[in-house]
Scaffold this motif. Structure first.
Motif: not given
Lengths: 113, 116
Positions: A4-9, A24-34
């Motif tokens: 998971v990539e996230q700009d820290p500000g 943004t994320y890289s794993n296509s298996a991810f289905q839950y996003f929190m």
């Protein structure tokens, strides 16, 4: 490559602004996003979550997932100084009964009056 | 408000000392976790437990150990602290989301460890 990539500000906005936080994320298996929110010197707390693609709204907060581009967003409308915190996106796959989440680095948000 | 407690909140200790970070929850959750959080970095899972007498190492290698003798208690121990162990340690437990989701994590307020 990080899961998971996230700009820290940091991100600093005036009260009342619309805030957009992204991951943004890289794993296509991810289905839950929190989205977790972490106030200074506190532990994170769940703000909201979505399953698969689409939008979910909760008051001033809207979570949006675009699985085709592996892009996650959190929008905050009419931002308030009490929204000042670090926002962490977290993802997991459907099979993760463990509850193991992959977190982004968090984006530090300051809303000034 | 989540009923999960960590002690101590802050600890400054010298190299070579043994330390135990305590974590207790009153929600009856079977799953418990330890995460490590450094400023501006991702939370990394270092230990987890499915229930009593069940412990596993997480994604991030850690020299710490954990035990789960009671459902409500999940302490983390460092036998010989080093400056590289300086970090914030977050304990969490999880409940099920609606449906068959992975569960909401309830975090404690963290234990900030500084090893001199």
């Amino acid at each position: 490559q990080k899961e998971v990539e996230q700009d820290p500000g940091p991100l600093s906005v005036p009260e009342g602004a619309i805030v957009s936080l992204n991951c943004t994320y890289s794993n296509s298996a991810f289905q839950y996003f929190m989205w977790y929110r972490q106030y200074s010197r506190k532990g994170p707390e769940l703000l909201m979550y979505t399953y698969s693609s689409g939008n979910k709204e909760d008051g001033r907060f809207t979570a949006q997932v675009d699985k085709s581009s592996k892009y996650i967003s959190l929008f905050i409308r009419d931002s308030q100084p009490s929204d000042s915190a670090t926002y962490l996106c977290a993802n997991t796959d459907r099979g993760s009964t463990l509850g193991r989440l992959y977190f982004g680095r968090g984006t530090q948000l300051t809303v000034w009056p | 408000e989540a009923d999960i407690y960590q002690t101590p909140r802050y600890l400054v200790i010298g190299t070579g000392k043994k330390i135990t970070l305590e974590c207790s929850q009153t929600m009856g959750h079977d799953k418990m976790y330890w995460y490590q959080q450094d400023p501006g970095m991702e939370l990394h899972l270092i230990h987890y437990s499915y229930g009593v007498n069940s412990t596993e190492k997480g994604d991030l290698s850690s020299e710490s150990t954990v035990s789960r003798i009671r459902t409500e208690h999940f302490p983390l121990t460092l036998e010989s602290a080093r400056p590289s162990h300086t970090s914030q340690y977050l304990c969490a437990s999880s409940d099920l989301l609606a449906g068959d989701g992975p569960g909401e994590l309830f975090f404690g307020e963290g234990s900030r460890l500084t090893v001199l």
